[in-house]
Structures are given as C-alpha cells and as structure tokens.
Design an enzyme around this catalytic site. Sequence first.
Site, PDB file in Angstrom:
ATOM      1  CG  HIS A 157      67.488  37.513  41.720  1.00 44.93           C
ATOM      2  ND1 HIS A 157      66.262  37.447  41.150  1.00 44.93           N
ATOM      3  CD2 HIS A 157      67.203  37.075  43.011  1.00 44.93           C
ATOM      4  CE1 HIS A 157      65.314  36.955  42.096  1.00 44.93           C
ATOM      5  NE2 HIS A 157      65.850  36.636  42.950  1.00 44.93           N
ATOM      6  CG  HIS A 192      61.070  35.205  43.104  1.00 48.51           C
ATOM      7  ND1 HIS A 192      61.541  33.796  43.331  1.00 48.51           N
ATOM      8  CD2 HIS A 192      62.260  36.072  43.477  1.00 48.51           C
ATOM      9  CE1 HIS A 192      62.839  33.968  43.700  1.00 48.51           C
ATOM     10  NE2 HIS A 192      63.239  35.156  43.908  1.00 48.51           N
ATOM     11  CG  HIS A 213      63.038  40.190  45.559  1.00 53.10           C
ATOM     12  ND1 HIS A 213      63.217  39.916  46.997  1.00 53.10           N
ATOM     13  CD2 HIS A 213      63.588  39.227  44.928  1.00 53.10           C
ATOM     14  CE1 HIS A 213      63.653  38.515  47.121  1.00 53.10           C
ATOM     15  NE2 HIS A 213      63.917  38.290  45.806  1.00 53.10           N
ATOM     16  CD  GLU A 225      66.517  33.032  44.972  1.00 49.83           C
ATOM     17  OE1 GLU A 225      65.262  32.337  44.447  1.00 49.83           O
ATOM     18  OE2 GLU A 225      66.400  34.270  45.112  1.00 49.83           O
TER      19      GLU A 225
END
Lengths: 254, 254, 254, 254
Positions: C101, C171, C103, C82
């Site tokens: 990034h 996500h 979660h 990713e």
Amino acid sequence: MERTVTMSLTDALNELVTANRILAREGVVDAFGHVSIRHPEAAQRYWVSRARAPDCIELDDLMEFALDGTPIDPAGRNPYAERHIHGAVYEDRPEVHAVVHNHSPSLIPYSITGVPLRPVMHMCASMGTHVPVWDSRSAFGDTNLLVTSMSMGRDLARALGTRPVALMRGHGCVVAGPSLRNVVFNSIYLELNAHLQMQASSLGEVTFLSDGEIAAILQTRSSFTYERAWEYWCRRAGRAYDHRPMGGPLSQAT
Amino acid sequence: MERTVTMSLTDALNELVTANRILAREGVVDAFGHVSIRHPEAAQRYWVSRARAPDCIELDDLMEFALDGTPIDPAGRNPYAERHIHGAVYEDRPEVHAVVHNHSPSLIPYSITGVPLRPVMHMCASMGTHVPVWDSRSAFGDTNLLVTSMSMGRDLARALGTRPVALMRGHGCVVAGPSLRNVVFNSIYLELNAHLQMQASSLGEVTFLSDGEIAAILQTRSSFTYERAWEYWCRRAGRAYDHRPMGGPLSQAT
Amino acid sequence: MERTVTMSLTDALNELVTANRILAREGVVDAFGHVSIRHPEAAQRYWVSRARAPDCIELDDLMEFALDGTPIDPAGRNPYAERHIHGAVYEDRPEVHAVVHNHSPSLIPYSITGVPLRPVMHMCASMGTHVPVWDSRSAFGDTNLLVTSMSMGRDLARALGTRPVALMRGHGCVVAGPSLRNVVFNSIYLELNAHLQMQASSLGEVTFLSDGEIAAILQTRSSFTYERAWEYWCRRAGRAYDHRPMGGPLSQAT
Amino acid sequence: MERTVTMSLTDALNELVTANRILAREGVVDAFGHVSIRHPEAAQRYWVSRARAPDCIELDDLMEFALDGTPIDPAGRNPYAERHIHGAVYEDRPEVHAVVHNHSPSLIPYSITGVPLRPVMHMCASMGTHVPVWDSRSAFGDTNLLVTSMSMGRDLARALGTRPVALMRGHGCVVAGPSLRNVVFNSIYLELNAHLQMQASSLGEVTFLSDGEIAAILQTRSSFTYERAWEYWCRRAGRAYDHRPMGGPLSQAT
C-alpha cells in the site's frame, strides 16, 4: 493518552535545530526561510535562528526575541529581517507554538495566479479548506516584498486569521500550528500537494477532498502520525531521533 | 558598512574554484558552462578555468587571459573556445567583475519560444525587468552556435547591453555582475524562476513582480544576502566557507 | 526451470525489510505506506512492520497478524491502523503472497481526475488493461480516508477484484501479487508509467500498449527480470542481495 | 591531431564497465538497458555485459558475441535476450563501434504520440535532423515488445538506417555511433533534449536548430568535447578517468 511534551528548553532548542535541517533536506527551504518556536516557559518570547541558512544552523545560532522582535541577548548575532512574521503570529494566536516561513517552490505558482491551493490527498489536509493569499502590495505598495516590520507582520497575521497557512504573493508562505512537528509536517505536505494539484489540473477536472473529509482527518490525526514522519525525516537529515515512549491506546496511523 | 572585498589574488582564485563547484552542485552547469572573474588587480585581464568540467576544476586549472582571449601563460593548457563571451563583456562593462556562461536547463525553453522570462518571486528579481534573447543566427547565420570569436562575443555583449542577463537561443545564457557571489546567486535563481514561471503559466495568468518591486529589491539587497546563500552552497558543494567578519549595522536579509 | 523460492521464514522476513528499504529509496513510499507478505508456512497469517516509516524498519519491527488484523505477538508494538488493506486482500485472493500500500506521488492525479492509468511502455505492463479507482466515499461517506476496519478493507478488495492494482481516491493505491519482488517491481514501474503518461498526454494523443501486448508481456516475464531489478535496487538501498543460483534455460530478459 | 584511440582490449572493456556505470548514474538506464562495443580487433564480434543491471556490472560480467548473438565463451552466464539489437546494427553499419539500448524516460512520450523529437539546443544536435520511431507491431504484431531475435533486430536496424538514433514505440531507443564516448554522450543529451522540448512545447511554438546548424555542430565537434564530459561523468559515477594526453591544436570546445 497522547504523548505529553514536557521538554526542557535545551531539548526544545535541539528539536528546533533538527526542524531547520529537516526543512532543508526535504526541499522546503533553501538558503532562505526560517522556523521558530514560542518559548516553552515564556509565552511572550520566541526562539529562531540568527540570519543563517537552515541547513547550517547549530544550537548556538538560536536567538530569543520579544514578540515585537527585540533580541533578548543578541551577542553580536544578526537576526532575520523577517522575524516579524513569527512575532506577529505569536502575538495574535495564543494557541500557536511554532511557525515556519518558507519559499517552498511549488507554492509560488498558486501565490501568483489566483488558482486556489486545495487538498488533493489525505496527507495534505492540514492546510484546511481555504488557503488565503496575502499580497504585500495591497497595503504597502511597491516594496522589496520582505516583512521587515511589525506593521507588515500584523497585516500578514490578519490575512492568516485563525488558519494554519497563508500564501504570500511572489514570495512564499507562513505556516502556524500547535507544535513544531505539526508545522514541519504541514510544510512538507503543502509542497507535495501543490505539486500534485498542478499535475492533476493538467490531466482534467480535479476532485478535491470534501470539507467533511478534511474535518475528519484533522480530528483523527494523532501525534503518532507526526512521530512516524519525524523519525524518518531525522534519519534523512542525519539528526538523532528522540525516542520517548508513547503511552496509551494505539494511535490512529495511516 | 558592507563587507569590503579586499582579497588577495589567491583568495579570489580559490573562490573561483568554489564558484565552479557550486554551479555544478546546484545543477546550473553540467560538464559545460564556465565562470570567470576580472583580475582583481589588472582590469584588462580575467581568470577562467582551462577547458574542463566545472565540478572537476582545481586551482591549477585557472588561466589568465587578456580581454581579447589571448592566454597569458597557457602552460600547455586548453582554453575554453567560448572564453570570448567573458572577454567581450569585461571589455564593454567596466563595472562587471564576474561573468557566468551556462546551459541552465529551464532557461532553454524561453530562449526558443519567444516567451519572455520575467521575475515571479522576490529571490529572482536580479534578472531585472527585461531579459533579451540573443540569436547567433541573426548576424552569423548557420553556425555551431558557439561564441568562438571576439566578433561573436561583442555581438552578444551588445545584446546584453547594461543588463545582468541575456539568453542565447538554443544554447543558454550569460550572466554579468559586480561580484562572483552576485553572478552565482543570479544564475541559481534564474533557473528557479524559469521553472516556476513555466509551472505558473500552466495554471493560469501570471502576476509578475512590478517594476517598482524589482527596483526596491535590487536597491535593498545587501551583500549579507549573498553571504547567507554562499555559506549554504559551500556546505552542499563540500567547499570551505570563508568566514570573514561583516561589520556595521544589521544588513537587510530575507 | 525457474527459481523455486524455498526460503526460511527468517530469509523471507529479511527480504521484507529489504522491500521496505527499496520502496523508500525509489520514492514509492515516504514516511507512510507499507508492504506485507503472507506467512510462507501459514496461509491464514501475514507479516508487516509495526507502524514505522519503511526506511527505518528493522527485523524486530516485523509483526505477525491473523487475516482479521489481530496481532499474534504484539509485544507492545503499535500496528499500522491500515493493516486491514493487507488482510482483506489475502483473505480474498489465495494466490496473492505480497501486498503493497503506498501513496506513490504520480498515481494521485489519476485517482482524482477520472483519467484512466494505462500502460505506455513494456516495463509497466504489470498493471494490466484496467486499473480501477476505489473511492472510500462511495460506501463510507466522509471519513479520514484511512482503511481502518476489515469492512473497509473488504470493500477495497472487492474493487480490486482479481486485478494486480487498484487506485484509492485522494490517497494512493494497493498492489497485490504472487511474490514480494513482483509487487515491489510493479509499484516502482507504476510510478514511472504514471509520470510518463502525464508527459505524453501533454504532447498529444497517446498510443497505449495493446491488450495483446500486455498479455504477451505478462506471459513471458520470467522471475529473472525481477532478479535483475532486485539486485540493482538492493545496491541502491544499501542492502545485501541474496545471490541464489538460478537453474535451467536462459530466462527471458529485457 | 585528435586523440588516437589505441587501447588494449582490457582498456576497452574497462571503459565499457565505466560506460554502464555512467549511464546508470545519469538516469539514462535503470535496472534495464545495455551498452556494447564492437570488438576492437575483430569486427565480427562485439562485447556486452551478461544480463545484469548496468550499475552492478564488473569486468567479469562482459561477454563476447558473434554478430548473430552466439556467445563465444558463455561460462554459464546469462546473456541479454535483446542483445540482437546490438548485433544487427554492427552487421549493417561497419562504421559503428558502440551501441546503447535504453528506456530513457523522457524519450518514451515521443515514441507513443507521433510528436517528432528534434534538437532544441546545440548540445543535443547529435540526434540529427530526423529521429525515426520503430514500432515492433508493424512487422511482428502483438509481442512482448522485446527484440529477441536477429529478425527483429534487423527490422529495427533497417528503421535506424544510417542515423544515430531510433526510438522504439512504448519501449525506448537505440543509439549507434563511432565510439563509446559518442553514444554515451548522445544518450545523455537525448534525455535532456526530450525533457526540454516537452517544456518548451508547453510554453509556445518552438524554434528548433536549423539543418545547417545541426550540420555545423556535427562537423566541428571534436573528441575533446567528449573527453570533457567523460571526465565529469566518471567523477560522478565514482570511476577512474583515463587521462591520456591529447596532442595537437586546441580542439573546439563549448
């Protein structure tokens, strides 16, 4: 090419000790709950600890059992009364090589309210599209809820069917899968999903993963994803991580 | 044959220190709350720490009391003002050998809302089918809520009756049982049950354990279950676990 | 005069390791999630770890990439699938020098319910007045939800626009900002805001920060605020804090 | 006779360092928030740390201020921009000897919903019968919410009045009291009360402590209660506890 697991029995048992410690460290088990592996060289046998809290387990605590729960070499050790959960699943599911039974706290509310547990995020898709709830009372009436016979274990295995997870009413769950890292991963993310689904439900109507998304996640998840998490959990549990080289193309990773 | 507890007084007092540390480590007590044992050789006396936070308690902090709260050998030490909770329960219940008083956080909401605390999972069945709420205001009016006299202690003991647990409105609870490991176990799983029951209630209508299930759990729970948890909690609290051999057939374990 | 960041590349990469460890320690990432910096001397490149859990990352794990995700010197290391999240944002936003990034658990409910995440307290104002939710399904249908191509990365970057944060349905989120300390700070306080907003919503109607307050906070927040937090998080993560003198007038601090 | 605090200035400042560490360890402050004491020998001055995270503070970080916020001997150190919260309270309240400003998480929802924070259990009665909410917007419009002037500090102090606690909308709270141990105790139990009140509210209608009970608790709470908690918190924070003998009759303890 994905990593081929060709561990010796000793390696496999060391990993089983690690799995116990990880489940304790991550809050999926407390003094109770257990994790087993099918014997890597004898499909009609499995290994699980003697009756001891997962965080305390050492290599010498691991015991070998026939699928019906008969200990091969008890050596005076006390087995888990509920080991039949494991035997019944291995008996019914040749593709299953590891089983967790736990009382993961956030799962309990789904086992006693009729609200279905469903995946809310990609990491938690491994539970699949339907998580059944097995109620010991349906076939066995008022009991202490423990799965202490092969008869109860088989009833639970039937409710599980070909799925990876079944909840047990007022008790916990069983998680079955093709590898130890798979069932530990699935157990940890079940707890997270259960927690997040409760929070989301309190905010408003929830958009769950679609069946197509769940299928896509399960088809593309590589062993590399389990390795990344396993290394992290080993570090947190104070256990050595077994760095074996992973060959082939870049694995799908999140 | 279950394990026969034939500890010396010193052993018993060391276990009482351990119980204090465990309750602190597991979040059942903070700086406040206390745990006592009936004197193993003198039924009209009990032992509890001087007024000190449970996590700080050492062997020399333990004090002996007559059931009416008179210290036997104070040696300049400050007793808990609320020790009468313990004395009044021992006075009323010959079968009780250990008592915990705590402010376990998740119990408080049940003590102030009229919502009954009831077992949602098998581990938590020890509270029984009915957990009464004692309100100091009913008999004593506006006080600081502390149980600082035998008169208040006896009123609380009456509300407790023959049960293992009573909540105290805006304050906490009292847990009484046949052994130290029993009351520590019950205290820890009360906190868990209270937390899970709140979560389940927010999801939907809750299926509680049936009376028959509660009875079956209490009838089949062996000392082995307490041992497994105790070893684990000792490890977490940094206390030595007393490994005494357990004889007889395999005990029922979860 | 605010602190001028004139770090060497080695210093910057050490800070990137620290950022990974902080995000893990503060519960914003688990085994998954990543943080990157734009190359301080080459705007068309960025640095991010090989595919490894943030808490395990060492200096040698850091890899350099072209904005399209091509590794400059892979040396057999596995990149994050990713990483395109990072490249697409750097490509679109010249002022952005760091991207996270994650979660982060409390954000997930906002990504799946349509309830907007909005600042409830001054520390959390960095998210701005509107936090968009990007849904991979809108343009790409049923996928495994992973941003594994520049095409997906650019679609996400478009949803982010000129904002600091976008949620990703089912996500997690992406956080973009002018410095590493900014995006780490923003990530940690996003988690807190999400948690507090859920709690407040369960109590009653919520008064959010006004647009004028959000603007005032962003205009007056100095690098000194980030320094104070960074020192604290370094301490908790067991990482050395780089004490460089800060010149000039007293910075605005909370 | 209760303990007479006749500490030297150095002793008092060491206790202030300890208070900072305790508030951090107990989750009442993170990188932000501060605690001060009035100068024990000069009522027109107070001590608070330079602008640094409470968990990092050492003796050399402590700075002396005039009540209007002018540093006595800055020595190049950066003061908290919000130190005026402290000065304004000391100016208005001669009986106050310690002040905490924090962003204790569970308090925020009460500051932004209009739901009053009220004592649900005896340990938390110190907040009194009414906790006002000060909104910086009422008198100062859209700001960054920080109390960066004596004018704002005095406005907040007026809202506080003679009470021990005021919430600050979208920001946190101020806690004022006669001693350092009092304000630390009150801060920690405010967080607990806020958390429990939210949980209880989600279950049903809440029975709060009565005004008479609150008064009885405040009248009978002795310094000994603070000592017991302080020893425990010192232990958790890794700070030495100052064991000074406490004379006189048995203090009231819970």
